[in-house]
Design a protein around this motif. Structure first.
Motif, PDB file in Angstrom:
ATOM      1  N   ASP A 100     -17.388 -16.631  19.458  1.00 39.41           N
ATOM      2  CA  ASP A 100     -18.352 -15.809  18.732  1.00 39.41           C
ATOM      3  C   ASP A 100     -19.448 -15.440  19.725  1.00 39.41           C
ATOM      4  OD1 ASP A 100     -20.402 -14.719  17.173  1.00 39.41           O
ATOM      5  OD2 ASP A 100     -19.939 -15.969  15.448  1.00 39.41           O
ATOM      6  N   PHE A 101     -19.085 -14.506  20.620  1.00 39.79           N
ATOM      7  CA  PHE A 101     -19.977 -14.012  21.671  1.00 39.79           C
ATOM      8  C   PHE A 101     -20.531 -15.167  22.510  1.00 39.79           C
ATOM      9  CE2 PHE A 101     -23.599 -11.222  23.195  1.00 39.79           C
ATOM     10  CZ  PHE A 101     -22.781 -10.305  23.819  1.00 39.79           C
ATOM     11  N   GLU A 102     -19.673 -16.165  22.780  1.00 38.64           N
ATOM     12  CA  GLU A 102     -20.060 -17.339  23.564  1.00 38.64           C
ATOM     13  C   GLU A 102     -19.363 -17.237  24.916  1.00 38.64           C
ATOM     14  OE1 GLU A 102     -20.662 -20.493  25.596  1.00 38.64           O
ATOM     15  OE2 GLU A 102     -18.577 -20.333  24.902  1.00 38.64           O
ATOM     16  N   PRO A 103     -20.093 -17.195  26.021  1.00 37.07           N
ATOM     17  CA  PRO A 103     -19.478 -16.846  27.308  1.00 37.07           C
ATOM     18  C   PRO A 103     -18.693 -17.965  27.989  1.00 37.07           C
ATOM     19  CG  PRO A 103     -21.845 -17.173  27.574  1.00 37.07           C
ATOM     20  CD  PRO A 103     -21.567 -17.254  26.090  1.00 37.07           C
ATOM     21  N   ILE A 104     -19.086 -19.228  27.844  1.00 37.61           N
ATOM     22  CA  ILE A 104     -18.397 -20.299  28.574  1.00 37.61           C
ATOM     23  C   ILE A 104     -16.958 -20.422  28.102  1.00 37.61           C
ATOM     24  CG2 ILE A 104     -18.353 -22.790  29.003  1.00 37.61           C
ATOM     25  CD1 ILE A 104     -21.384 -22.794  28.905  1.00 37.61           C
ATOM     26  N   SER A 105     -16.746 -20.458  26.782  1.00 36.06           N
ATOM     27  CA  SER A 105     -15.388 -20.571  26.248  1.00 36.06           C
ATOM     28  C   SER A 105     -14.553 -19.344  26.602  1.00 36.06           C
ATOM     29  CB  SER A 105     -15.436 -20.771  24.733  1.00 36.06           C
ATOM     30  OG  SER A 105     -16.126 -19.699  24.108  1.00 36.06           O
ATOM     31  N   ALA A 106     -15.162 -18.153  26.553  1.00 34.23           N
ATOM     32  CA  ALA A 106     -14.423 -16.923  26.847  1.00 34.23           C
ATOM     33  C   ALA A 106     -13.959 -16.887  28.296  1.00 34.23           C
ATOM     34  CB  ALA A 106     -15.295 -15.707  26.533  1.00 34.23           C
ATOM     35  N   ARG A 139     -23.768  -1.593  27.987  1.00 39.18           N
ATOM     36  CA  ARG A 139     -22.318  -1.481  27.850  1.00 39.18           C
ATOM     37  C   ARG A 139     -21.603  -2.478  28.753  1.00 39.18           C
ATOM     38  NH1 ARG A 139     -23.639   4.002  27.291  1.00 39.18           N
ATOM     39  NH2 ARG A 139     -23.395   4.372  29.525  1.00 39.18           N
ATOM     40  N   GLN A 140     -22.066  -2.578  30.002  1.00 38.02           N
ATOM     41  CA  GLN A 140     -21.450  -3.525  30.920  1.00 38.02           C
ATOM     42  C   GLN A 140     -21.663  -4.966  30.465  1.00 38.02           C
ATOM     43  OE1 GLN A 140     -19.425  -2.792  33.561  1.00 38.02           O
ATOM     44  NE2 GLN A 140     -19.605  -0.711  32.756  1.00 38.02           N
ATOM     45  N   LEU A 141     -22.847  -5.241  29.926  1.00 33.52           N
ATOM     46  CA  LEU A 141     -23.133  -6.585  29.435  1.00 33.52           C
ATOM     47  C   LEU A 141     -22.198  -6.952  28.296  1.00 33.52           C
ATOM     48  CD1 LEU A 141     -24.992  -9.095  29.479  1.00 33.52           C
ATOM     49  CD2 LEU A 141     -26.453  -7.923  27.827  1.00 33.52           C
ATOM     50  N   MET A 142     -22.024  -6.048  27.341  1.00 33.17           N
ATOM     51  CA  MET A 142     -21.146  -6.306  26.208  1.00 33.17           C
ATOM     52  C   MET A 142     -19.699  -6.517  26.665  1.00 33.17           C
ATOM     53  SD  MET A 142     -22.456  -6.470  23.154  1.00 33.17           S
ATOM     54  CE  MET A 142     -23.817  -5.975  22.094  1.00 33.17           C
ATOM     55  N   ASN A 143     -19.285  -5.775  27.685  1.00 29.70           N
ATOM     56  CA  ASN A 143     -17.904  -5.859  28.156  1.00 29.70           C
ATOM     57  C   ASN A 143     -17.616  -7.141  28.918  1.00 29.70           C
ATOM     58  OD1 ASN A 143     -17.216  -3.364  27.072  1.00 29.70           O
ATOM     59  ND2 ASN A 143     -17.700  -2.243  28.942  1.00 29.70           N
ATOM     60  N   HIS A 144     -18.618  -7.675  29.619  1.00 30.14           N
ATOM     61  CA  HIS A 144     -18.365  -8.770  30.554  1.00 30.14           C
ATOM     62  C   HIS A 144     -19.036 -10.085  30.172  1.00 30.14           C
ATOM     63  CE1 HIS A 144     -16.395  -5.980  33.289  1.00 30.14           C
ATOM     64  NE2 HIS A 144     -17.441  -5.179  33.208  1.00 30.14           N
TER      65      HIS A 144
END
Length: 369
Positions: A100-106, A139-144
């Protein structure tokens, strides 16, 4: 099936949505481990549904005085710590990673080559939906920020895209408490008090992360963050004044509460949320803490309740069945069971005539038959 579920902890909305989904997953016997990042470990509360969850500092944007603070955000970043946490996260025993928009798990899922998906409002921005204030950097932030293999975006309307309705914890309506619920966590309490005290004939209850003990000042009752107390206040209130986050607005709309939203300055997602709610006739938007805006809103009427289906239950069933049904089919089924007030139906009918919405599904939704 064993799932690793990463949750963005910077806002209570992500946690609230994930809490509702956690109960649905548990009811279907799905084994899930939870990971939270974005706030200090001692900043979480009422987390029983998540069992023995883990926390990490993660990455978060820091606000001050109702706007994103670039300096405070940069000062708080620790990319080396983030990289180490991501590398240390072992995903080998999981069949699926949900973020859910969590970067470590992704990012860990990508590193281990595990199937991954996101269930979040942020994922709706992967599609051609109305938006305001978006830049190339956004846009780049949302993508990466939290990249995954499949996106399940949540929104208040589909806008001709395969989005899903909000995940909402059902809250029964309560007797009118004659209060206005206020949740402006990014604003200073002194500024909130100065604004609301002008309306001495109206009672307000204000929940805020800076409040440690309940107190009363003039016509304002200040309360510390507490999910159950907040739900009780929401169930009986006459309206909600809040920032333009997604989850609280969704809960308020499902109860038929009128909304006044003030987006967090510098956060394009909140600006888009506020403008979208205004576009759909679901809320009044104010760009600053403005007494005239509050006065006009207090005299206004609510648009009526939106009846959303049990999205958490449907998603849990979808996952338990192996996620074989296509997202477009799942989306169509859920929107067909969503009912909007008549005034909102009229506005949505106008939206489907826009050339920016090439695939209107209006005729297939029972709410508009």
């Amino acid at each position: 099936m064993k799932i690793l579920f990463g949750v963005q902890g910077t806002g209570n909305g992500h946690i609230s949505r994930s809490r509702t989904l956690a109960r649905a997953l548990t009811a279907r016997g799905i084994e899930v481990d939870y990971l939270f990042s974005g706030r200090p470990a001692d900043g979480y509360f009422e987390m029983a549904e998540f069992g023995d969850y883990r926390t990490f500092p993660g990455i978060t944007f820091v606000s001050h005085g109702g706007r994103i603070s670039g300096w405070r955000t940069l000062k708080g970043l620790s990319p080396l710590r983030f990289w180490r946490d991501m590398r240390a996260l072992d995903c080998r025993d999981y069949d699926l990673v949900i973020s859910d928009f969590e970067p470590i798990s992704a990012h860990a899922a990508r590193r281990w080559g595990k199937p991954s998906l996101t269930i979040s409002h942020q994922a709706s921005f992967d599609w051609a939906i109305p938006r305001w204030g978006e830049s190339g950097f956004n846009r780049q932030l949302m993508n990466h920020f939290a990249p995954v293999g499949q996106s399940l975006g949540l929104h208040w309307f589909h806008f001709g895209q395969p989005l899903l309705p909000p995940i909402i914890d059902p809250i029964p309506l309560a007797q009118d408490n004659q209060q206005i619920l206020v949740y402006l966590p990014f604003e200073l309490t002194e500024q909130i008090a100065a604004l609301l005290s002008r309306f001495n004939q109206q009672r307000f209850v204000c929940f805020h992360p800076a409040i440690r003990t309940p107190s009363q000042w003039r016509n304002i009752q200040f309360e510390p963050q507490a999910r159950e107390g907040f739900k009780q206040a929401l169930a009986g209130c006459r309206g909600v004044i809040t920032n333009a986050g997604f989850e609280l607005a969704s809960e308020a709309l499902s109860l038929g509460k009128k909304l006044l939203v003030k987006p967090l300055v510098g956060q394009f997602e909140q600006l888009t949320n506020g403008k979208t709610l205004e576009l759909m006739g679901l809320a009044q938007l104010m760009e600053a803490l403005d007494a005239n805006e509050v006065r006009n809103w207090l005299d206004s009427a609510a648009c009526g309740a939106i009846r959303y289906p049990d999205v958490a239950g449907e998603l849990a069933d979808w996952l338990a069945a192996g996620a074989g049904e296509g997202i477009e089919s799942l989306s169509r089924r859920l929107w067909a069971r969503t009912l909007f007030p008549e005034e909102v139906c009229d506005r949505l009918s106008e939206l489907t005539l826009s050339p920016a919405l090439p695939r209107p599904w209006l005729s297939q939704l029972s709410a508009f038959d």
